[in-house]
Design an enzyme around this catalytic site. Structure first.
Site, PDB file in Angstrom:
ATOM      1  N   LYS A  52       0.840  -1.200   0.000  1.00 52.80           N
ATOM      2  CA  LYS A  52       0.000   0.000   0.000  1.00 52.80           C
ATOM      3  C   LYS A  52       0.874   1.249   0.000  1.00 52.80           C
ATOM      4  O   LYS A  52       2.000   1.216   0.491  1.00 52.80           O
ATOM      5  CB  LYS A  52      -0.856   0.030   1.279  1.00 52.80           C
ATOM      6  CG  LYS A  52      -1.992  -0.966   1.307  1.00 52.80           C
ATOM      7  CD  LYS A  52      -2.784  -0.831   2.599  1.00 52.80           C
ATOM      8  CE  LYS A  52      -3.903  -1.858   2.669  1.00 52.80           C
ATOM      9  NZ  LYS A  52      -4.952  -1.681   1.660  1.00 52.80           N
ATOM     10  N   ARG A  65     -10.221 -11.561   2.012  1.00 47.89           N
ATOM     11  CA  ARG A  65     -11.073 -12.633   1.469  1.00 47.89           C
ATOM     12  C   ARG A  65     -10.382 -13.996   1.536  1.00 47.89           C
ATOM     13  O   ARG A  65     -11.044 -15.023   1.624  1.00 47.89           O
ATOM     14  CB  ARG A  65     -11.518 -12.269   0.045  1.00 47.89           C
ATOM     15  CG  ARG A  65     -10.423 -12.139  -0.955  1.00 47.89           C
ATOM     16  CD  ARG A  65     -10.832 -11.346  -2.196  1.00 47.89           C
ATOM     17  NE  ARG A  65     -10.828  -9.905  -1.956  1.00 47.89           N
ATOM     18  CZ  ARG A  65     -11.189  -8.992  -2.841  1.00 47.89           C
ATOM     19  NH1 ARG A  65     -11.611  -9.372  -4.039  1.00 47.89           N
ATOM     20  NH2 ARG A  65     -11.149  -7.709  -2.553  1.00 47.89           N
TER      21      ARG A  65
HETATM   22  N1  BES Z   1      -8.113  -3.803   4.455  1.00 47.05           N
HETATM   23  C1  BES Z   1      -8.275  -3.410   3.119  1.00 47.05           C
HETATM   24  C2  BES Z   1      -9.586  -2.654   2.863  1.00 47.05           C
HETATM   25  C3  BES Z   1      -9.744  -1.299   3.493  1.00 47.05           C
HETATM   26  C4  BES Z   1      -9.549  -0.159   2.748  1.00 47.05           C
HETATM   27  C5  BES Z   1     -10.182  -1.162   4.793  1.00 47.05           C
HETATM   28  C6  BES Z   1      -9.735   1.092   3.317  1.00 47.05           C
HETATM   29  C7  BES Z   1     -10.357   0.082   5.371  1.00 47.05           C
HETATM   30  C8  BES Z   1     -10.145   1.205   4.623  1.00 47.05           C
HETATM   31  C9  BES Z   1      -8.261  -4.644   2.212  1.00 47.05           C
HETATM   32  O1  BES Z   1      -7.466  -5.683   2.638  1.00 47.05           O
HETATM   33  C10 BES Z   1      -7.717  -4.190   0.891  1.00 47.05           C
HETATM   34  O2  BES Z   1      -6.589  -3.816   0.847  1.00 47.05           O
HETATM   35  N2  BES Z   1      -8.550  -4.257  -0.151  1.00 47.05           N
HETATM   36  C11 BES Z   1      -8.156  -3.849  -1.457  1.00 47.05           C
HETATM   37  C12 BES Z   1      -8.637  -4.883  -2.424  1.00 47.05           C
HETATM   38  C13 BES Z   1      -8.138  -4.683  -3.823  1.00 47.05           C
HETATM   39  C14 BES Z   1      -6.652  -4.936  -3.892  1.00 47.05           C
HETATM   40  C15 BES Z   1      -8.884  -5.624  -4.746  1.00 47.05           C
HETATM   41  C16 BES Z   1      -8.789  -2.495  -1.741  1.00 47.05           C
HETATM   42  O3  BES Z   1      -9.949  -2.277  -1.394  1.00 47.05           O
HETATM   43  O4  BES Z   1      -8.089  -1.647  -2.291  1.00 47.05           O
HETATM   44 MN    MN Z   2      -5.470  -5.474   1.979  1.00 41.50          MN
END
Ligand code: BES
Ligand code: MN
Ligand code: ZN
Length: 497
Positions: free
Chosen positions: A275, A349
């Site tokens: 990230k 997931r």
């Molecule tokens: N934990 C994150 C989702 C999240 C985003 C929670 C913002 C709280 C605030 C999750 O694991 C994630 O990183 N999801 C990705 C999925 C994508 C790579 C398909 C996302 O939402 O960007």
């Molecule tokens: Mn994630």
């Protein structure tokens, strides 16, 4: 914060401050006129000069100057009476307590539980006010050298003519709000303190004190069970993974249990698909689903509800390292479904897949998972509702209704078969990122592949963490879902399903 019930009248209540609800279309109600006379017309004057109209969110503080035992009266706007719900009371109480942060009122008494609102029982009103009192003064100071005790130490609810019913509601409100505050503590703890091991130990401690059965799987057992999704995410971390199982089976033997699954990602860096660093610290909250589910079973046990309830929490960090999963890797979930890991940041997931498949061993009545799963859900619904998805219309409607009643909105989203097409993989059964669009829904479609029982999924990415304080929600972890899920469990298990 202590919450208690008093048989005294509001005027005679032993408190430093009185919190008095005012509907914008009933500013001249008889009890308000009596109070206004005692306060030498301070309320009517404020209404006349437009300083206070009873609109939701407004407060008016008046010094009693010795005309009442209390030092201050705090009028709190509740808006139009016809539009009021239990949430109106919660927000009113929250706004009142927030507005007296520096007023030095250690105890308050309030008539909010006696306010009559269409469709809100005295129990529900009292529960709402008690919840809001506790939730509003919450602060997280575990890691501060200087502690900040709550600015109000006690709230007295004036019972009016329904004292025993108000007491029932207060007891419930205390149990649920204290559980939610515990969930907030867990969410607010940083990743170095709250590791999967620590989360499991906290779950064990809580279980022991509430007589809930608790089992924790270590990495060897997780491997033996073939939880391939959890193992894949955990392989990049120095912290050992945990799989937490809590069982509260106090309902009739003939009733199948409700199984709740919470995402217990104690820190989400994104892994190799790392990230960006801006706001990455917020990813310590990626175990909010787990915290909410653990707190739900805690409240259910504290209330001694005669239901069959199981909570499952897969827990790990998501780290980049020499041993971490790589984009393109394929893992096999406990369900047997093979998963292509296109993006290592779509890790929630992968671990939930194993939790959902494990839930099937209980031959459950239904399975509900809760997770900070997708940024896409934040785009879709913002901060004021969690996403609700599911394979069973009745279940989805029961959850939606519980959310509505408790002020924790759950908003139904579609899950048509076309979305399932979007996660087909060329090399495995499914891939962990869907083709363009509908990211919150394709994530739900991914989860659906691992359960057969009636199932619903709650995406709390937008609701788990609060940036700016409002009404009864302080900054930081919200403890979201606890109130809604306790209400849901009670309604669903109580209806004999
Ligand atoms: N934990 C994150 C989702 C999240 C985003 C929670 C913002 C709280 C605030 C999750 O694991 C994630 O990183 N999801 C990705 C999925 C994508 C790579 C398909 C996302 O939402 O960007
Ligand atoms: Mn994630
Ligand atoms: Zn995550």
């Amino acid at each position: 914060m202590k919450v208690a019930v008093t048989a005294a009248s509001l005027h005679d209540a032993k408190a430093d401050g009185l919190v008095v609800g005012v509907f914008s279309d009933h500013v001249t109600a008889p009890h308000l006129r009596a109070l206004d006379r005692l306060l030498k017309g301070a309320l009517s004057h404020a209404v006349k000069t437009d300083a206070f109209s009873g609109k939701g969110g407004q407060t008016l503080a008046v010094d009693t100057m010795g005309s009442l035992p209390a030092r201050k009266v705090l009028f709190v706007g509740l808006g139009e009476k016809d539009k009021a719900t239990a949430e109106t009371l919660r927000r009113g109480m929250g706004n009142a307590l927030r507005s007296i942060k520096r007023a030095g009122l250690a105890t308050v008494a309030t008539d909010l539980a006696t306010v009559s609102i269409k469709g809100v029982t005295p129990e529900a009103a009292a529960q709402a006010v008690a919840e809001a009192a506790i939730l509003s003064v919450y602060t997280f100071d575990a890691l501060k050298s200087e502690k900040t005790p709550p600015h109000v130490k006690q709230t007295l609810l004036v019972a009016g003519k329904h004292e025993s019913r108000v007491r029932v509601g207060v007891r419930r409100g205390i149990a649920v709000a204290e559980a939610a505050c515990w969930a907030r503590d867990l969410v607010n703890l940083p990743g170095n303190a709250l590791t999967p091991t620590y989360l499991a130990d906290e779950a064990k401690k809580m279980a022991r004190s509430h007589k809930i059965a608790c089992t924790v799987f270590d990495p060897a057992r997780i491997k033996k069970e073939k939880m391939g999704g959890l193992m894949a995410v955990a392989q990049g971390s120095a912290e050992p993974a945990r799989f937490i199982i809590l069982e509260w089976l106090k309902g009739p033997k003939s009733h199948r249990p409700i199984v709740l699954v919470g995402k217990g990602l104690t820190f989400d860096t994104g892994g190799i698909s790392i990230k960006p660093s801006a706001n990455m610290e917020e990813m310590k909250t990626d175990m909010s689903g787990a915290a909410g589910m653990l707190a739900t079973i805690r409240a259910v046990a504290a209330l001694n509800l005669k239901v069959n309830l199981v909570v499952l929490v897969p827990s790990t960090e998501n780290m980049p390292s020499g041993t971490a999963i790589k984009p393109g890797d394929v893992a096999t979930a406990l369900s047997g479904v093979t998963m292509e890991i296109v993006n290592t940041d779509a890790e929630g997931r992968l671990i939930l897949a194993d939790g959902l498949a494990y839930a099937e061993r209980y031959k459950p009545d239904c399975v509900v998972d809760m997770a900070t799963l997708t940024g896409a859900c934040v785009v879709a619904l913002g901060l004021h509702a969690s996403g609700l998805f599911g394979s069973d219309e009745t279940l989805v409607e029961q959850l939606r209704a519980a959310g509505e009643a408790t002020g924790e909105r759950l908003w139904p989203m579609p899950l048509w078969p076309e979305y399932e097409e979007q996660i087909k993989s060329d090399v495995a059964d499914i891939k962990n990122v869907g083709s363009k669009g509908g990211g919150a829904i394709t994530a739900a479609a991914f989860l659906k592949r691992h359960v057969k029982s009636p199932w619903a999924h709650i995406d709390i990415a937008g609701t788990a963490y609060n940036d700016t304080p409002r009404h009864y929600l302080p900054k930081g972890g919200v403890g979201v879902g606890v109130r809604a899920l306790v209400a849901f469990v009670e309604a669903r298990a109580g209806s004999g399903k």
